[in-house]
Motif scaffolding. Structure first.
Motif, mmCIF file in Angstrom:
data_model
loop_
_atom_site.group_PDB
_atom_site.id
_atom_site.type_symbol
_atom_site.label_atom_id
_atom_site.label_comp_id
_atom_site.label_asym_id
_atom_site.label_seq_id
_atom_site.Cartn_x
_atom_site.Cartn_y
_atom_site.Cartn_z
ATOM 1 N N THR A 145 -7.722 13.164 11.066
ATOM 2 C CA THR A 145 -9.281 12.932 9.976
ATOM 3 C C THR A 145 -9.206 12.141 9.177
ATOM 4 O OG1 THR A 145 -8.133 15.548 9.269
ATOM 5 C CG2 THR A 145 -9.342 15.797 11.643
ATOM 6 N N GLN A 146 -8.053 11.982 8.727
ATOM 7 C CA GLN A 146 -8.147 11.137 7.227
ATOM 8 C C GLN A 146 -8.149 9.486 7.360
ATOM 9 O OE1 GLN A 146 -8.756 13.190 4.431
ATOM 10 N NE2 GLN A 146 -9.714 14.864 5.851
ATOM 11 N N ARG A 147 -8.824 8.740 6.394
ATOM 12 C CA ARG A 147 -8.682 7.721 6.432
ATOM 13 C C ARG A 147 -8.765 6.940 5.246
ATOM 14 N NH1 ARG A 147 -11.951 3.957 10.140
ATOM 15 N NH2 ARG A 147 -14.151 4.452 9.214
ATOM 16 N N TYR A 148 -8.367 6.141 4.296
ATOM 17 C CA TYR A 148 -8.034 5.433 3.591
ATOM 18 C C TYR A 148 -8.027 4.175 2.966
ATOM 19 C CZ TYR A 148 -7.216 10.368 2.603
ATOM 20 O OH TYR A 148 -6.904 11.645 2.720
ATOM 21 N N GLN A 149 -9.276 3.638 2.029
ATOM 22 C CA GLN A 149 -8.532 2.514 1.689
ATOM 23 C C GLN A 149 -7.495 1.982 0.866
ATOM 24 O OE1 GLN A 149 -11.379 -1.061 0.034
ATOM 25 N NE2 GLN A 149 -11.105 -2.063 2.563
ATOM 26 N N ILE A 150 -7.185 2.136 0.347
ATOM 27 C CA ILE A 150 -6.390 1.523 -1.050
ATOM 28 C C ILE A 150 -5.827 0.190 -1.526
ATOM 29 C CG2 ILE A 150 -3.747 1.775 -2.465
ATOM 30 C CD1 ILE A 150 -3.212 4.104 -0.514
ATOM 31 N N GLN A 151 -6.611 -0.584 -2.409
ATOM 32 C CA GLN A 151 -6.468 -2.123 -3.120
ATOM 33 C C GLN A 151 -5.287 -1.917 -3.957
ATOM 34 O OE1 GLN A 151 -10.509 -2.141 -3.170
ATOM 35 N NE2 GLN A 151 -10.353 -4.090 -2.193
ATOM 36 N N ALA A 152 -4.600 -2.410 -4.634
ATOM 37 C CA ALA A 152 -3.708 -2.803 -5.431
ATOM 38 C C ALA A 152 -3.264 -3.617 -6.276
ATOM 39 C CB ALA A 152 -2.336 -1.698 -5.801
ATOM 40 N N GLY A 153 -2.638 -4.299 -7.491
ATOM 41 C CA GLY A 153 -2.174 -5.592 -7.724
ATOM 42 C C GLY A 153 -0.901 -6.391 -6.987
ATOM 43 N N THR A 154 -0.392 -5.062 -7.413
ATOM 44 C CA THR A 154 1.489 -5.628 -6.645
ATOM 45 C C THR A 154 1.487 -4.179 -5.766
ATOM 46 O OG1 THR A 154 2.192 -4.741 -8.718
ATOM 47 C CG2 THR A 154 2.303 -7.295 -8.122
ATOM 48 N N ALA A 155 2.274 -4.297 -4.790
ATOM 49 C CA ALA A 155 3.445 -3.319 -4.402
ATOM 50 C C ALA A 155 4.626 -3.110 -3.391
ATOM 51 C CB ALA A 155 1.775 -3.548 -2.688
ATOM 52 N N ALA A 156 5.618 -2.212 -3.988
ATOM 53 C CA ALA A 156 6.727 -2.172 -2.882
ATOM 54 C C ALA A 156 6.916 -1.241 -2.406
ATOM 55 C CB ALA A 156 7.582 -2.504 -4.316
ATOM 56 N N ILE A 157 6.937 -1.610 -0.970
ATOM 57 C CA ILE A 157 6.667 -0.636 0.435
ATOM 58 C C ILE A 157 8.872 -1.067 0.782
ATOM 59 C CG2 ILE A 157 6.696 -0.279 2.099
ATOM 60 C CD1 ILE A 157 3.522 -0.610 1.619
ATOM 61 N N ASN A 158 9.715 0.123 0.841
ATOM 62 C CA ASN A 158 10.728 0.158 1.614
ATOM 63 C C ASN A 158 10.667 0.791 3.196
ATOM 64 O OD1 ASN A 158 13.377 1.184 2.781
ATOM 65 N ND2 ASN A 158 13.827 1.238 0.024
#
Length: 195
Positions: free
Chosen positions: A89-102
């Motif tokens: 039921t949920q959907r999002y858009q995320i925008q960012a300058g930088t990201a770190a993901i493990n």
């Protein structure tokens, strides 16, 4: 014997001139020091898809560049746009300058400014989308929760406010905001005669 002395003197003179020449003109640059890199791979113009345990797309990620740091086991990206569907039921858009993901733990840190926007899924008529902007957002892709302990701005339709912090469960669409500040601008007073 005389010829031998002349050759020895001549050899010493040539050796002296050669030594002087190499001392003045033969400076050797310091050796190049190669240290181990903190990056084991990097790429540009990234388009990636992450699926859940059932093989369904959980999020799509576009980034200008990505590099993997083996010391922290994090993917470090710049210029990201992430379309995330944490539930049916949920959907999002995320925008960012930088990201770190493990990728193993799911830990996520967005910095350099972020915009989190809820989106309607097709066939659903929800209220106006919520748009949250701020400087830093942390969370976990596995728990599907995000938070910011820095100030955020929130917009939903014509409603706008600022908060000192935010916590959101993206799977359920529940948000919590701390220390909310709202600016209320009532309409101008218009005096009218009653009679």
């Amino acid at each position: 014997m005389n010829n031998t002395r002349i050759l020895i003197v001549l050899a010493l003179i040539i050796a002296g001139i050669a030594g002087w020449f190499f001392q003045k003109h033969g400076e050797i640059a310091p050796p190049v020091n190669i240290e181990p890199s903190e990056v084991d791979y990097e790429a540009t113009d990234i388009k990636a898809v992450q699926t859940n345990e059932d093989g369904e797309t959980e999020y799509e990620l576009n980034a200008d560049s990505i590099s993997h740091n083996p010391n922290t086991n994090q993917d470090e990206m710049s210029g990201i746009t992430m379309n995330w569907e944490p539930s049916a039921t949920q959907r999002y858009q995320i925008q960012a300058g930088t990201a770190a993901i493990n990728q193993q733990s799911g830990d996520l840190k967005l910095s350099g400014g972020f915009v989190l926007t809820s989106q309607e899924k097709s066939g659903q008529a929800n209220s106006e989308p919520i748009k949250v902007t701020g400087s830093e957002l942390k969370g976990n892709t596995k728990s599907r929760k995000v938070f910011s302990d820095k100030p955020v701005k929130v917009e939903q339709g014509m409603n706008r406010f600022e908060a000192a912090s935010m916590t959101a469960n993206l799977e359920t669409g529940d948000y919590e905001f701390g220390n909310i500040a709202v600016t209320f601008s009532p309409p101008k007073r218009q005096d009218k005669a009653l009679f």
